[in-house]
Write a protein that holds these residues in place. Structure first.
Motif, mmCIF file in Angstrom:
data_model
loop_
_atom_site.group_PDB
_atom_site.id
_atom_site.type_symbol
_atom_site.label_atom_id
_atom_site.label_comp_id
_atom_site.label_asym_id
_atom_site.label_seq_id
_atom_site.Cartn_x
_atom_site.Cartn_y
_atom_site.Cartn_z
ATOM 1 N N PRO A 169 0.796 -1.238 0.000
ATOM 2 C CA PRO A 169 0.000 0.000 0.000
ATOM 3 C C PRO A 169 0.831 1.291 0.000
ATOM 4 N N LEU A 170 2.127 1.222 0.265
ATOM 5 C CA LEU A 170 2.929 2.442 0.364
ATOM 6 C C LEU A 170 3.046 3.135 -0.991
ATOM 7 N N SER A 171 2.944 4.452 -0.987
ATOM 8 C CA SER A 171 3.189 5.219 -2.212
ATOM 9 C C SER A 171 4.653 5.071 -2.598
ATOM 10 N N ASP A 172 4.998 5.377 -3.843
ATOM 11 C CA ASP A 172 6.378 5.239 -4.296
ATOM 12 C C ASP A 172 7.328 6.096 -3.465
ATOM 13 N N SER A 173 6.889 7.304 -3.110
ATOM 14 C CA SER A 173 7.769 8.200 -2.349
ATOM 15 C C SER A 173 8.039 7.659 -0.947
ATOM 16 N N LEU A 174 6.985 7.159 -0.269
ATOM 17 C CA LEU A 174 7.173 6.583 1.068
ATOM 18 C C LEU A 174 7.982 5.290 1.000
ATOM 19 N N PHE A 175 7.734 4.495 -0.038
ATOM 20 C CA PHE A 175 8.476 3.248 -0.198
ATOM 21 C C PHE A 175 9.968 3.526 -0.390
ATOM 22 N N GLU A 177 11.558 6.014 0.839
ATOM 23 C CA GLU A 177 12.081 6.399 2.154
ATOM 24 C C GLU A 177 12.388 5.163 3.003
ATOM 25 N N VAL A 178 11.512 4.161 2.890
ATOM 26 C CA VAL A 178 11.755 2.910 3.620
ATOM 27 C C VAL A 178 13.034 2.246 3.114
ATOM 28 N N LEU A 179 13.217 2.208 1.793
ATOM 29 C CA LEU A 179 14.424 1.599 1.212
ATOM 30 C C LEU A 179 15.691 2.281 1.716
ATOM 31 N N ALA A 180 15.592 3.594 1.920
ATOM 32 C CA ALA A 180 16.770 4.344 2.395
ATOM 33 C C ALA A 180 17.132 3.986 3.838
ATOM 34 N N LYS A 181 16.195 3.356 4.558
ATOM 35 C CA LYS A 181 16.424 3.023 5.975
ATOM 36 C C LYS A 181 16.847 1.568 6.194
ATOM 37 N N VAL A 182 16.839 0.744 5.142
ATOM 38 C CA VAL A 182 17.137 -0.671 5.340
ATOM 39 C C VAL A 182 18.595 -0.870 5.764
ATOM 40 N N GLU A 183 18.808 -1.914 6.544
ATOM 41 C CA GLU A 183 20.152 -2.316 6.957
ATOM 42 C C GLU A 183 20.446 -3.689 6.368
ATOM 43 N N LEU A 184 21.630 -3.851 5.805
ATOM 44 C CA LEU A 184 22.067 -5.146 5.292
ATOM 45 C C LEU A 184 23.044 -5.723 6.307
ATOM 46 N N ILE A 185 22.694 -6.865 6.880
ATOM 47 C CA ILE A 185 23.518 -7.427 7.956
ATOM 48 C C ILE A 185 23.913 -8.870 7.629
ATOM 49 N N THR A 186 25.059 -9.282 8.152
ATOM 50 C CA THR A 186 25.546 -10.653 7.997
ATOM 51 C C THR A 186 25.450 -11.369 9.343
ATOM 52 N N ILE A 187 24.833 -12.540 9.349
ATOM 53 C CA ILE A 187 24.612 -13.293 10.579
ATOM 54 C C ILE A 187 25.393 -14.604 10.523
ATOM 55 N N PRO A 188 26.223 -14.885 11.529
ATOM 56 C CA PRO A 188 26.983 -16.148 11.534
ATOM 57 C C PRO A 188 26.079 -17.374 11.627
ATOM 58 N N GLN A 189 26.612 -18.518 11.214
ATOM 59 C CA GLN A 189 25.900 -19.788 11.281
ATOM 60 C C GLN A 189 25.428 -20.087 12.706
ATOM 61 N N LYS A 190 24.220 -20.651 12.796
ATOM 62 C CA LYS A 190 23.620 -21.066 14.066
ATOM 63 C C LYS A 190 23.328 -19.898 15.023
ATOM 64 N N ASP A 262 10.785 1.549 14.555
ATOM 65 C CA ASP A 262 10.711 3.002 14.725
ATOM 66 C C ASP A 262 10.892 3.725 13.392
ATOM 67 N N ASP A 263 11.806 3.227 12.557
ATOM 68 C CA ASP A 263 12.041 3.849 11.246
ATOM 69 C C ASP A 263 10.812 3.708 10.360
ATOM 70 N N PHE A 264 10.210 2.516 10.367
ATOM 71 C CA PHE A 264 9.039 2.278 9.522
ATOM 72 C C PHE A 264 7.862 3.140 9.966
ATOM 73 N N LEU A 265 7.612 3.192 11.275
ATOM 74 C CA LEU A 265 6.476 3.973 11.781
ATOM 75 C C LEU A 265 6.632 5.458 11.488
ATOM 76 N N GLU A 266 7.850 5.956 11.613
ATOM 77 C CA GLU A 266 8.105 7.376 11.330
ATOM 78 C C GLU A 266 7.709 7.734 9.903
ATOM 79 N N ILE A 267 7.935 6.800 8.983
ATOM 80 C CA ILE A 267 7.603 7.032 7.575
ATOM 81 C C ILE A 267 6.117 6.789 7.315
#
Length: 349
Positions: A169-175, A177-190, A262-267
């Motif tokens: 449902p997000l408009s392109d502009s709000l979407f 903004e969400v993309l700009a807030k994403v974090e890419l993280i690496t998680i070890p096995q197990k 918090d980032d998602f709700l702010e947007i």
């Protein structure tokens, strides 16, 4: 006509036969490109045999939608068109790529087939390398890693997130903004992402790897679901801080996308009508979640079917790529059981 191919090392050896280029190395040739700017020259020498220069002529299809082409390409010259099949247009144009652009990077984080086709608009020259070489480059180059992450967000993540009812449902502009807030993280096995009973504070999407969702029942782990690349979990926590109803653990080293509540709700709160719509989505997600918790075997069975379907499609794709042109049209080459001779099956009447 197949593309003309020759390795960077072959070019280097040819240049060494010329007096003025006697000391040139394959690594030095690659080092001239901005893409390899922070990679050690000796490392580039190591991979030079696996980096090819490929020439394609106008209208050549470099990569085809649906194929498992394990190659990454950097455009050295020319222009290509990125196309996808749609119901209305089998060659819907997504974008144009030019000198310095690259494509095929999804192979390092995905085992899925190509999602688009790449068509040469004019004669094209590229660097091409296997996925394993690109993975090695990502591991030694901060610059290349950043490039890969940026393209992943711009190209694949954008599509994957839109498949979630919470982001549709997000408009392109709000979407954006969400993309700009994403974090890419690496998680070890197990590693455990969160435990049952923890307060929900983030949404996760699997970029690469596998996650097991389970509950502790009488001191025993009961598996609820097995999630793989492109799938997500914890979406209800974007709008609610209720406790997690299950634990999630990665079974192997995994790359995840994280969006904090918090980032998602702010947007999202910038559009009050949107918040009402999202609450309806959450109610439906809760209902589906409760059904899953009552009968977790459904999720396990579905996961096995998806994996089997992927393997079947891989084999079908290999068969369909074994095609030749004959006087009677396109034909498919296959090998009969216990036979050393190919069987030609006409695909066109």
């Amino acid at each position: 006509m197949p593309p003309i191919k020759y390795s960077v090392r072959e070019i280097s050896d040819k240049l060494k036969n010329i007096f003025f280029f006697k000391n040139i190395s394959p690594g030095a040739i690659l080092k001239e490109m901005d893409f390899f700017s922070d990679v050690n020259e000796s490392f580039l020498d190591e991979i030079a045999d696996q980096v090819e220069i490929c020439e394609f002529i106008k209208d050549d299809i470099i990569c085809r939608h649906g194929q498992f082409n394990d190659r990454f390409y950097i455009l050295l010259s020319g222009r290509v068109k990125v196309i996808i099949p749609t119901e209305e247009n089998p060659r819907y144009e997504l974008s144009i790529l030019e000198k310095g652009d690259f494509f095929g990077e999804e192979i390092i984080f995905s085992s899925d087939p190509r999602i688009s086709s790449i068509l040469a608009i004019v004669d094209v020259m590229t660097f091409a390398m296997p996925g394993e070489v690109l993975k090695r480059l990502v591991s030694v180059s901060q610059f290349i890693r950043i490039l890969m992450d940026q393209r992943y967000i711009e190209r694949k993540l954008k599509r994957d997130l839109r498949s979630s009812p919470l982001f549709t449902p997000l408009s392109d502009s709000l979407f954006d903004e969400v993309l700009a807030k994403v974090e890419l993280i690496t998680i070890p096995q197990k590693s455990i992402i969160f435990n049952e009973g923890d307060v929900g504070d983030a949404f996760y999407l699997i970029r690469e790897g596998e996650a097991t969702v389970y509950r502790e029942i009488e001191n025993e782990k009961k598996i609820i679901s097995i999630l793989k690349e492109g799938q997500f979990f914890g979406e209800i926590s974007l709008l609610s801080d209720e406790a997690r109803n299950a634990s999630v653990e990665v079974s192997c080293k995994s790359e995840l996308v994280r969006i904090k509540r918090d980032d998602f709700l702010e947007i999202a709160q910038k559009d009050h009508n949107l918040m009402d719509e999202l609450q309806d989505v959450v109610k439906e997600r809760r209902r589906r979640r409760d059904d899953l918790l009552r009968d977790p075997s459904i999720a396990i069975f579905t996961r096995k079917l998806l994996d089997l379907n992927k393997e079947i499609n891989k084999h079908l794709d290999i068969i369909t790529q074994c095609s030749i042109d004959t006087d009677n049209g396109s034909a498919l080459l296959a090998t009969l059981p216990d036979s050393r001779y190919p069987y030609v099956y006409p695909r066109d009447s």
